[in-house]
Motif scaffolding. Structure first.
Motif, mmCIF file in Angstrom:
data_model
loop_
_atom_site.group_PDB
_atom_site.id
_atom_site.type_symbol
_atom_site.label_atom_id
_atom_site.label_comp_id
_atom_site.label_asym_id
_atom_site.label_seq_id
_atom_site.Cartn_x
_atom_site.Cartn_y
_atom_site.Cartn_z
ATOM 1 N N ILE A 178 25.192 -11.829 55.232
ATOM 2 C CA ILE A 178 25.488 -11.057 56.444
ATOM 3 C C ILE A 178 24.197 -10.611 57.116
ATOM 4 O O ILE A 178 24.018 -10.776 58.332
ATOM 5 C CB ILE A 178 26.366 -9.831 56.103
ATOM 6 N N MET A 179 23.283 -10.046 56.329
ATOM 7 C CA MET A 179 22.026 -9.545 56.897
ATOM 8 C C MET A 179 21.191 -10.682 57.479
ATOM 9 O O MET A 179 20.502 -10.503 58.493
ATOM 10 C CB MET A 179 21.230 -8.790 55.834
ATOM 11 N N LYS A 180 21.283 -11.848 56.867
ATOM 12 C CA LYS A 180 20.559 -13.007 57.397
ATOM 13 C C LYS A 180 21.088 -13.386 58.776
ATOM 14 O O LYS A 180 20.325 -13.681 59.699
ATOM 15 C CB LYS A 180 20.698 -14.194 56.428
ATOM 16 N N GLU A 181 22.421 -13.346 58.918
ATOM 17 C CA GLU A 181 23.036 -13.661 60.210
ATOM 18 C C GLU A 181 22.685 -12.607 61.257
ATOM 19 O O GLU A 181 22.437 -12.929 62.419
ATOM 20 C CB GLU A 181 24.555 -13.748 60.061
ATOM 21 N N LEU A 182 22.671 -11.346 60.827
ATOM 22 C CA LEU A 182 22.425 -10.261 61.774
ATOM 23 C C LEU A 182 20.968 -10.177 62.217
ATOM 24 O O LEU A 182 20.651 -9.442 63.155
ATOM 25 C CB LEU A 182 22.854 -8.920 61.171
ATOM 26 N N GLY A 184 34.095 -13.150 54.352
ATOM 27 C CA GLY A 184 33.774 -13.320 52.936
ATOM 28 C C GLY A 184 32.312 -13.560 52.637
ATOM 29 O O GLY A 184 31.956 -13.937 51.513
ATOM 30 N N LEU A 185 31.426 -13.323 53.599
ATOM 31 C CA LEU A 185 30.003 -13.530 53.365
ATOM 32 C C LEU A 185 29.444 -12.428 52.474
ATOM 33 O O LEU A 185 29.911 -11.285 52.503
ATOM 34 C CB LEU A 185 29.223 -13.549 54.688
ATOM 35 N N SER A 186 28.445 -12.776 51.691
ATOM 36 C CA SER A 186 27.785 -11.791 50.842
ATOM 37 C C SER A 186 26.908 -10.890 51.708
ATOM 38 O O SER A 186 26.640 -11.188 52.878
ATOM 39 C CB SER A 186 26.918 -12.488 49.797
ATOM 40 N N LYS A 237 26.345 -1.308 59.638
ATOM 41 C CA LYS A 237 27.638 -1.557 58.986
ATOM 42 C C LYS A 237 28.823 -1.132 59.846
ATOM 43 O O LYS A 237 29.949 -1.552 59.598
ATOM 44 C CB LYS A 237 27.685 -0.853 57.635
ATOM 45 N N LYS A 238 28.574 -0.321 60.856
ATOM 46 C CA LYS A 238 29.642 0.097 61.765
ATOM 47 C C LYS A 238 29.858 -0.890 62.906
ATOM 48 O O LYS A 238 30.844 -0.793 63.634
ATOM 49 C CB LYS A 238 29.318 1.472 62.351
ATOM 50 N N THR A 239 28.949 -1.852 63.065
ATOM 51 C CA THR A 239 29.070 -2.803 64.175
ATOM 52 C C THR A 239 30.190 -3.801 63.909
ATOM 53 O O THR A 239 30.496 -4.131 62.756
ATOM 54 C CB THR A 239 27.751 -3.568 64.401
ATOM 55 N N SER A 240 30.792 -4.307 64.968
ATOM 56 C CA SER A 240 31.849 -5.315 64.830
ATOM 57 C C SER A 240 31.292 -6.607 64.258
ATOM 58 O O SER A 240 31.985 -7.328 63.530
ATOM 59 C CB SER A 240 32.501 -5.574 66.187
ATOM 60 N N ALA A 241 30.012 -6.908 64.575
ATOM 61 C CA ALA A 241 29.400 -8.133 64.062
ATOM 62 C C ALA A 241 29.352 -8.107 62.532
ATOM 63 O O ALA A 241 29.704 -9.101 61.869
ATOM 64 C CB ALA A 241 27.988 -8.286 64.627
ATOM 65 N N TYR A 242 28.935 -6.986 61.968
ATOM 66 C CA TYR A 242 28.875 -6.854 60.505
ATOM 67 C C TYR A 242 30.275 -6.948 59.898
ATOM 68 O O TYR A 242 30.505 -7.678 58.923
ATOM 69 C CB TYR A 242 28.215 -5.525 60.135
ATOM 70 N N GLN A 243 31.203 -6.223 60.457
ATOM 71 C CA GLN A 243 32.561 -6.168 59.907
ATOM 72 C C GLN A 243 33.266 -7.518 59.992
ATOM 73 O O GLN A 243 34.010 -7.894 59.086
ATOM 74 C CB GLN A 243 33.352 -5.081 60.628
#
Length: 768
Positions: free
Chosen positions: A376-380, A370-372, A358-364
């Motif tokens: 988000i986790m699917k993308e990551l 506006g992704l759920s 959650k601290k990564t720029s990708a997550y933020q």
């Protein structure tokens, strides 16, 4: 016949067309000359050429350790160019340089007939050094279909003006200072330092030929990436020098047979020597420049104004410090991972991994879109090629963001600072294991619990409060307010009837006694003493402060320890001594900041040094002698925090104080056990390896050979007592304590039986 031709309508049309073309050409030329396609520099502007120049960061003896730049450029004077460098340039790029006035008409004709009409690519180009200089200075713009013609005409006009203003030597100087090389490098001095780690004046014939050869196509002939191409191009330059009689045939052949050997030094922000230190210097210099203005009333620009920043860093010591850290940390990392095996918290502890993700720029960034959480986790979890750090070398693998986070969570990190105690001058600064991947600086930014490295401050306070070094304290455990019972890290049961003097207690880092010394000296007195020794961080007024539960910056700890070898006066760390402009004018200067008042008495300073010497000679840091074979005069203190989260060591010599820290960036990940995590194993070896390397280098004899002064007669007498003594019969029979802290709990505490002592485990509230 001629008169008939002249009267011919066709001839008249041809003449009209020709004159029209000439007129159009003249108009076209005039439009360029008078700036219709972009303003051309005037003669006045050309006389005052200013180019972006790299700011240089220098070590204490003038060695270049880094630069700040948009374009990496370091201008130098004509007399710093070796003759064979100038000859290589002229032979390769402009053989009639001294004969033309900026435009070589003979070369242009050759290009027109041979290259354009006969398609003979070997005929060479028609560009002169002066034309190339014009292009280097002002670049080329995109004018569409007429772009090449407009740019060429503009360059010709500028070249003519340059030749009118500057001598041939000055044009050569301007050219070499502006010409682009590979790897975002501009100017011969920057290229020479980057590719051969030497100044231009020291370039050999072969090295000069390599750099001149690169000018034809800087990337294509980059010797770092394409060494064979670069060597072949170098040989072409050498042949050209022979062709124009700058070299004999034998000299050409001899030079061609010389191997191409680089000594590449990257001065990029993320690479090279001391990157953490350079980043801190950048921050500080930027703040300083905000308070200064140049002769035009404008603020200086660290990236463009070619400033010179002189620092206190010891170039050679910094290299050894980085080597020592890297060698030890690569081994410690293996121990760390092996100890956890498949139960590693960076694998098993989902909370730690989730928080890091959650601290990564990708997550933020995905969250901002506006992704759920599920999206988000699917993308990551999608994989992509990523370069990952490893001690055995970086490796590009197809991994997801989550995989990458897990990979980096496992790494221990480190901080190290070496300071000259008499001045506070920083000699070595290692902020982490690799700046490219871990940019958090553990010297200047991090605050961690300091463990037992705080104990010398407690003992200093006690001495200042009149407690003599031969005062004996019981090693037995005592319960303090709120039910806190500190214990010693040793697995052996402390003899409840044995008492220890202060030297023995400190050198063996006995937690139970450290708290008793603190309570006897007074918590507020200890806090005040710490502040007088340079500790500015907030210190909680609780008994556990004796065991280093306060979080303190590594820099502060180093400053406090300088007082033990600087007449009881702490030295403020500093690392920038001077800032000059490109012409050598002094802009700012900084001096050592050493407190004028003693933080404690000279007698107590000598006592503390003797105690800390015992730590090295027979205490928790004894492996400096036994394992690493160091015979230098040394004192020091190990430190380990609760649950083995942080390992510390402070190494003291008469002329150098070094603080090392090791731990995980995530506070929740500690070492698996004390054997690996204790400061003597995790942090001390970095100092030990540094000292070993310095001992082998005669340049450091003044530091490695320094000796502590012998203690005074008074100090020897004050410390002349047995290391430990057992309570007498009646005291053992009737009890009694010097602590006066809830003695009833001490009496009720049951002594462990034989089998419990043999097989039982102790809770480690604090470590040494």
């Amino acid at each position: 016949m001629l008169s008939k031709i002249k009267k011919s309508p066709v001839f008249k049309k041809a003449v009209i067309i020709l004159l029209s073309l000439i007129a159009l050409g003249l108009l076209f030329f005039a439009s360029i000359y008078f700036g219709a396609w972009g303003k051309l520099p005037t003669s006045v502007e050309l006389k005052e050429l200013e180019q972006n120049k790299a700011t240089q960061v220098l070590a204490k003896d003038g060695e270049l350790i880094g630069k700040f730049y948009i374009y990496d450029r370091q201008p130098i004077n004509y007399d710093q160019f070796p003759e064979h460098l100038i000859e290589a340039l002229i032979a390769t790029e402009d053989a009639r340089f001294y004969e033309h006035d900026g435009i070589d008409n003979r070369s242009l004709l050759r290009v027109f007939f041979k290259t354009i009409l006969l398609q003979d690519e070997s005929s060479g180009g028609g560009s002169t050094i002066t034309l190339q200089l014009a292009k280097n200075l002002y670049g080329r713009k995109d004018y569409g279909a007429f772009g090449i013609v407009i740019n060429k005409v503009q360059e010709a006009i500028i070249a003519k003006r340059l030749e009118e203003i500057y001598s041939k030597k000055e044009i050569i100087t301007l050219y070499f200072n502006t010409v682009p090389f590979s790897d975002n490098t501009f100017g011969i001095e920057s290229a020479s330092m980057k590719f051969f780690n030497k100044h231009t004046k020291d370039l050999s014939l072969e090295e000069a030929a390599v750099l001149v050869g690169m000018l034809k196509a800087s990337h294509y002939y980059n010797p770092r990436i394409f060494p064979e191409r670069s060597r072949l191009r170098r040989d072409v330059v050498l042949v050209q020098m022979g062709k124009y009689d700058y070299l004999t045939e034998a000299q050409v052949e001899d030079a061609k047979n010389t191997d191409l050997i680089l000594d590449y030094k990257s001065y990029s922000h993320n690479k090279g020597l001391a990157p953490y230190f350079r980043e801190q210097v950048r921050k500080d210099v930027s703040k300083i420049l905000d308070t200064l203005k140049n002769k035009d009333g404008k603020k200086y620009n660290i990236y463009r104004d070619g400033l010179i920043v002189q620092t206190t860093l010891d170039y050679e010591m910094q290299k050894l410090a980085e080597e020592a850290m890297y060698e030890h940390m690569s081994e410690l990392q293996q121990q760390h991972e092996k100890s956890y095996g498949k139960y590693a918290p960076w694998i098993r502890n989902k909370k730690i991994v989730e928080d890091a993700v959650k601290k990564t720029s990708a997550y933020q960034n995905l969250q901002k879109e506006g992704l759920s959480e599920a999206e988000i986790m699917k993308e990551l979890k999608k994989t992509r090629p990523v370069e990952l750090f490893d001690y055995e070398g970086t490796e590009t693998r197809n991994v997801s963001v989550i995989d990458s986070v897990t990979h980096y969570l496992k790494f221990l990190n480190s901080g190290m600072l070496s300071v000259e105690p008499s001045t506070g001058k920083v000699r070595a600064w290692v902020g982490g294991i690799d700046f490219r991947y871990f940019q958090y600086d553990h010297v200047s930014q991090s605050k961690r619990q300091v463990g037992s490295t705080f104990k010398p401050i407690v003992y200093t306070t006690a001495l200042e409060q009149g407690i003599e070094p031969c005062t004996y304290f019981s090693g037995r455990e005592v319960t303090y307010d709120e039910g806190w019972t500190p214990s010693n890290a040793s697995s052996e049961e402390t003899d409840p009837d044995m008492n220890y003097n202060m030297e023995t207690a400190l050198s063996n880092s006995m937690n139970t006694i450290a708290v008793k010394v603190l309570m006897r000296a007074g918590i507020n007195n200890v806090i005040r003493q710490a502040q007088e020794m340079g500790i500015n961080s907030e210190l909680p007024a609780v008994p556990s402060i004796a065991l280093g539960t306060a979080s303190i910056k590594l820099e502060e700890l180093a400053e406090a320890y300088t007082s033990f070898v600087n007449q009881s006066r702490p030295s403020k760390t500093f690392y920038i001594t001077r800032i000059k402009d490109g012409n050598g004018n002094l802009l700012a200067e900084f001096e050592p900041q050493v407190k004028s008042e003693r933080a404690f008495s000279e007698t107590n300073r000598q006592i503390m040094i003797e105690m800390l010497k015992s730590t090295v000679n027979k205490g928790t840091a004894a492996r400096l002698r036994s394992r690493y074979g160091l015979r230098n005069d040394m004192a020091g203190k190990t430190g380990t925090t609760q649950d083995n989260k942080d390992g510390w060591f402070v190494g003291i010599t008469p002329k150098l104080v070094t603080v090392t820290w090791v731990g995980s960036d995530d506070h929740r990940i500690g070492f698996r056990n004390t054997a690996i995590g204790q400061g003597a194993n995790s942090a001390l070896p970095i100092f030990a390896r540094l000292m070993q390397k310095m001992n082998q280098d005669g340049r450091f004899n003044e530091i490695t050979g320094a000796r502590f002064r012998s203690p005074s007669t008074e100090v020897r007498e004050l410390m002349d007592c047995e290391a430990q003594k057992r309570d007498g019969f009646f005291k053992r029979l009737f009890g009694g304590s010097e602590d006066n802290r809830k003695p009833e709990k001490k009496e009720k505490k049951k002594k462990k039986g034989f089998f419990q002592r043999l097989f039982g485990k102790k809770d480690k509230k604090e470590q040494n």
